[in-house]
Scaffold this active site. Structure first.
Site, PDB file in Angstrom:
ATOM      1  CB  CYS A   2      -0.920   0.023   1.225  1.00 58.90           C
ATOM      2  SG  CYS A   2      -2.106  -1.342   1.305  1.00 58.90           S
ATOM      3  N   GLY A  28      -1.174   1.032  -4.833  1.00 59.22           N
ATOM      4  CA  GLY A  28      -2.488   0.503  -4.490  1.00 59.22           C
ATOM      5  C   GLY A  28      -3.563   1.153  -5.330  1.00 59.22           C
ATOM      6  CG  ASN A 101       3.122  -0.541   2.668  1.00 63.71           C
ATOM      7  OD1 ASN A 101       2.557  -1.510   2.164  1.00 63.71           O
ATOM      8  ND2 ASN A 101       4.332  -0.156   2.307  1.00 63.71           N
ATOM      9  N   GLY A 102       1.789  -2.931   4.742  1.00 63.37           N
ATOM     10  CA  GLY A 102       2.430  -4.149   5.230  1.00 63.37           C
ATOM     11  C   GLY A 102       1.408  -5.198   5.606  1.00 63.37           C
ATOM     12  CE1 TYR A 260       4.902  -5.007 -11.531  1.00 62.49           C
ATOM     13  CE2 TYR A 260       4.136  -4.970  -9.257  1.00 62.49           C
ATOM     14  CZ  TYR A 260       3.872  -4.882 -10.612  1.00 62.49           C
ATOM     15  OH  TYR A 260       2.589  -4.656 -11.051  1.00 62.49           O
ATOM     16  CG  ASP A 368       7.455  -9.420 -17.125  1.00 64.90           C
ATOM     17  OD1 ASP A 368       7.507  -8.243 -16.706  1.00 64.90           O
ATOM     18  OD2 ASP A 368       6.387 -10.048 -17.195  1.00 64.90           O
ATOM     19  CG  ASP A 369       8.300  -7.122 -13.248  1.00 63.34           C
ATOM     20  OD1 ASP A 369       7.763  -7.989 -12.546  1.00 63.34           O
ATOM     21  OD2 ASP A 369       7.650  -6.362 -13.991  1.00 63.34           O
TER      22      ASP A 369
END
Length: 497
Positions: A2, A28, A101-102, A260, A368-369
């Protein structure tokens, strides 16, 4: 994953909070919210949707106050529901609002403690509400007189809170009429950064945010990362105090932030995300050369956008052309964080359109990542073949994702991870590539750690199953496995208004 932000200013903060949230929108896309404090009152606006959808001019004007916090939500616990949009509020003591966030890994135990021991009401299954109530309970115990809490009271409450929490958390809390406190878990898994802006002759403004671009865009000077286990208190008058509130800390940021999650222009724990991705390209290119020294690659093409930087360096290392072969519809959200496979599949088709000229009759290396479920990679390889590519090779800037993430990324159930119990040849066959190369974990760690040699360990559990903060039992992982299966995810509730 987030995004959080908090600002204490000499001016109205809602316009700045809005702008900061747009900068970290990539963290997010499920819901957005802002809470501000004016005298003895909180003003709140939150809803499902993107920042630009949730807020109109009348909402920003109504969010009065010179102190506030904001949030963009990516659902890792509790599913998609307007009631889980943040900031979340509790009224005792003082009135406290949280943006988080987490992800906690001891939510169940804490819920029981809060209900039966602390006698606090829990209204959702959000771990953010758990953190809020643990902190509120501890702050009340520290200062039960009801007087305005001091910075010492707040730091003591953070110390007691951190002793109870297990998992990843970067938190910004607003205490009504008092100030904002931000703190980070003792392992520093999720980022949190402090900044300052001189406000002419009337003092300084301070901001706490998930990523440095949110600060820089609003002309804040980056003071630095909030340290693992550290709390920063910014009083409503604009005074700042800092204190490490955990006895046992280690700086172990999530390495997937660099692969990413974060913006390429972000600097997290002293490490440039852009430079780390350049190094990922160099090491990945060297591995491809070692495996296929006589390759017949005509061009290296990234799958936009987080792999673009890596692909440039792969092309340089291989001494072949770098080309951009996909046009991206920027109005489609990040498919990685969409909740169900059906939505992800539709979005891939709508999000990327191949430029036929770049593929027809050529041997192409796609970068791609990462590869998570493999279904997106499969669709992209199919698209490329349909427009005439002779051969399609595939390389991932990250190692095989084999384990669940428990620290804030709703990645997939283990059984849905394409690399779980499959060889690289089997994965290559599944996605339809002529061959497939993954980054080595040691090279990925080097790519990040070269930016800050003081970091000795990264959180790498999705690649190696090493859960650094403990409390991750087999039962916890099994329960998470069930909850994360696409077939068991709830439908989206609520409407954007």
């Amino acid at each position: 994953m987030c995004g959080v932000v908090g600002i204490v200013s000499k001016e109205e903060v809602s316009p700045s909070l809005y702008e900061a949230l747009t900068v970290i929108q990539h963290r997010g896309q499920d819901a957005a919210g802002i809470a501000t404090n004016e005298k003895e009152k909180f003003h709140v606006r939150k809803q499902l949707g993107l920042v630009r959808e949730v807020f109109r001019e009348q909402h920003i004007l109504a969010l009065k106050g010179k102190m506030g916090i904001g949030h963009v939500r990516y659902p890792t616990a509790g599913g998609q529901d307007r009631e889980l949009a943040q900031p979340i509020y509790c009224n005792s003591p003082y009135g406290i609002s949280i943006s988080h966030n987490g992800n906690l890994v001891n939510t169940r135990e804490l819920t029981n403690e809060l209900i039966f021991n602390d006698l606090r009401h829990i209204n959702t299954n959000s771990d953010s509400e758990i953190i809020l109530n643990v902190f509120a309970h501890e702050l009340y115990n520290v200062n039960f007189s009801g007087s305005k809490p001091s910075s010492a009271d707040i730091f003591e409450a953070v110390i007691r809170t951190q002793k109870r929490l297990r998992g990843a958390y970067s938190v910004v809390m607003m205490i009504c009429g008092v100030g904002i406190v931000g703190f980070r878990d003792p392992n520093g898994i999720r980022p949190l950064i402090l900044g300052k802006k001189d406000n002419d002759l009337i003092g300084s403004d301070f901001m706490i945010a998930s990523e440095s671009p949110a600060l820089e865009t609003l002309n804040f000077e980056v003071i630095g990362d909030i340290l693992p286990g550290e709390a920063v208190f910014i009083s409503i008058e604009g005074e700042v105090e800092r204190k490490v509130c955990s006895d046992h800390t280690q700086n172990s940021p999530c390495i997937f932030e660099y692969v990413y999650l974060a913006r390429p222009d972000a600097v997290i724990d002293g490490i440039s995300v852009m430079k780390s991705r350049l190094r990922m390209g160099q090491t990945l290119g060297k591995k491809i050369l070692s495996k296929y020294p006589d390759h017949d690659i005509d061009a290296v093409i990234p799958i936009p956008e987080s792999s673009t930087t890596t692909a440039i360096e792969v092309a340089k290392t291989l001494n072949v052309s770098y080309r951009e072969g996909f046009v991206k519809n920027r109005y489609i959200g990040r498919t990685f964080i969409m909740p169900k496979q059906e939505m992800r599949s539709k979005s891939v088709r709508r999000k990327l359109n191949p430029v036929s000229y770049e593929f027809t009759g050529k041997n192409i290396l796609l970068i791609d990542d990462s590869i998570v479920r493999g279904t997106t990679s499969k669709q992209i390889v199919e698209m490329v073949r349909k427009v005439g590519a002779k051969k399609v090779y595939f390389a991932s800037a990250a190692p095989p994702v084999r384990f669940q993430n428990v620290y804030g990324i709703d990645m997939a159930a283990t059984s849905e991870l394409i690399a779980h119990q499959r060889s690289e040849d089997q994965i290559s066959d599944f996605i339809g590539a002529d061959w497939l190369v993954y980054q080595d974990l040691e090279d990925l760690i080097f790519s990040a750690s070269a930016g800050n040699p003081e970091i000795k360990k990264f959180e790498t559990s999705i690649f190696d199953g090493d859960y650094i903060c403990g409390s991750v039992t087999e039962k916890y992982l099994l329960d998470l496995e069930v909850a994360r299966k696409d077939s068991n995810k709830p439908e989206t509730k609520g409407l954007i208004s």
